[in-house]
Design a protein around this motif. Structure first.
Motif: not given
Length: 278
Positions: A67, A71-72, A74, A90, A95, A187-188, A213, A237-239
């Protein structure tokens, strides 16, 4: 080319070159740490005996796509998360904290635990070779209020079935599914609430939602001593941070190098140095 005979010039130039080399090395190390590989320490016993408290390990951040900081976004990776990967991520509930667990189910999978036996897509999954249980089995039907989702009547040894959301899934929203999906929708990036028996997203009533996601389900190898997806839900997935690679150092974390240096050095687990993580 004329040469200067002023005193101090060669030494000053030499010092400047060393300083520039250090700056370049620091930049390279920072880039390497952010995008390629980073060191982490295991603080708890949730992955015993695969990983021990006091293990220091390298994590491959490039494999799933690193990442860009703050930012988010990736970057492209070289592989996708697979069932059985030992992953660092995270913690979705805080986080600022990094967790390490084993991915037991990926997006679109349905998992279930019956008398401790994990099954994914109706296929039994063996406990990892170094995995363990420490306490007696909690029978089915004895719900645990700490378990995700709330009011499900699940416990750590008898859980599900539950489907791991996948990008593009259209999920039903109502009073029954609220405990399962409320945090995901929020969370989205949405304002989500339950009013009576109706779910509202961004102020409008909603009976369904399209997932934006991919998600995963993570569990510790020390199944009776692990704060994992059974307790806090799906892993976005972002974590994802990366995949655990290798233990490069290990010693007893309960001993102090300052108050007991001899004992601390004697506690070094030489046999774990260089151990690949599976």
């Amino acid at each position: 080319m004329a040469l200067s005979n002023q005193p101090g010039k060669p030494e000053k130039k030499h010092s400047q070159e060393w300083f520039e080399a250090l700056i370049i090395a620091a930049i390279f190390a920072t880039v390497l740490r952010i995008f390629v590989v980073e060191s982490y320490r295991i603080p708890t016993g949730s992955m015993e005996n695969t990983l021990l408290a006091g293990d220091f390990l390298f994590v491959n951040k490039y494999v799933y796509g690193p990442k860009i900081p703050f930012t988010d976004i990736r970057l492209p990776g070289v592989d996708e998360v697979k069932r059985g990967d030992v992953i660092v991520f995270k913690f979705p509930k805080d986080r600022s904290m990094n967790y390490i667990k084993r991915c037991v189910a990926i997006s679109g999978d349905t998992l279930e635990i019956h008398d401790r036996q994990l099954s994914v897509n109706k296929k039994p999954v063996a406990l990892p070779p170094e995995g363990q249980f420490l306490s007696s089995v909690i029978p089915a039907g004895i719900g645990d209020e700490m378990i995700f989702p709330q009011f499900s009547n699940y416990n750590k040894d008898n859980y599900g079935p539950i489907r791991v959301p996948r990008k593009g899934d259209v999920i039903k929203l109502n009073a029954q599914t609220w405990p399962l999906y409320a945090d995901l929708v929020a969370d989205e990036g949405h304002d989500v609430s339950l009013q009576g028996r109706l779910v509202f997203i961004d102020g409008a009533p909603a009976t369904e939602y399209r997932v934006q996601s991919n998600y995963y389900f993570a569990m510790g190898d020390n199944r009776d001593n692990s704060l994992d997806s059974r307790f806090w839900g799906f892993l976005p997935e972002k974590d994802l941070v990366g995949e655990a690679l290798i233990v490069y150092w290990s010693w007893n974390p309960d001993l102090s190098i300052f108050t007991n240096p001899v004992g601390k050095l004697a506690s070094i687990r030489w046999q774990r140095s260089g151990m690949l993580i599976h």
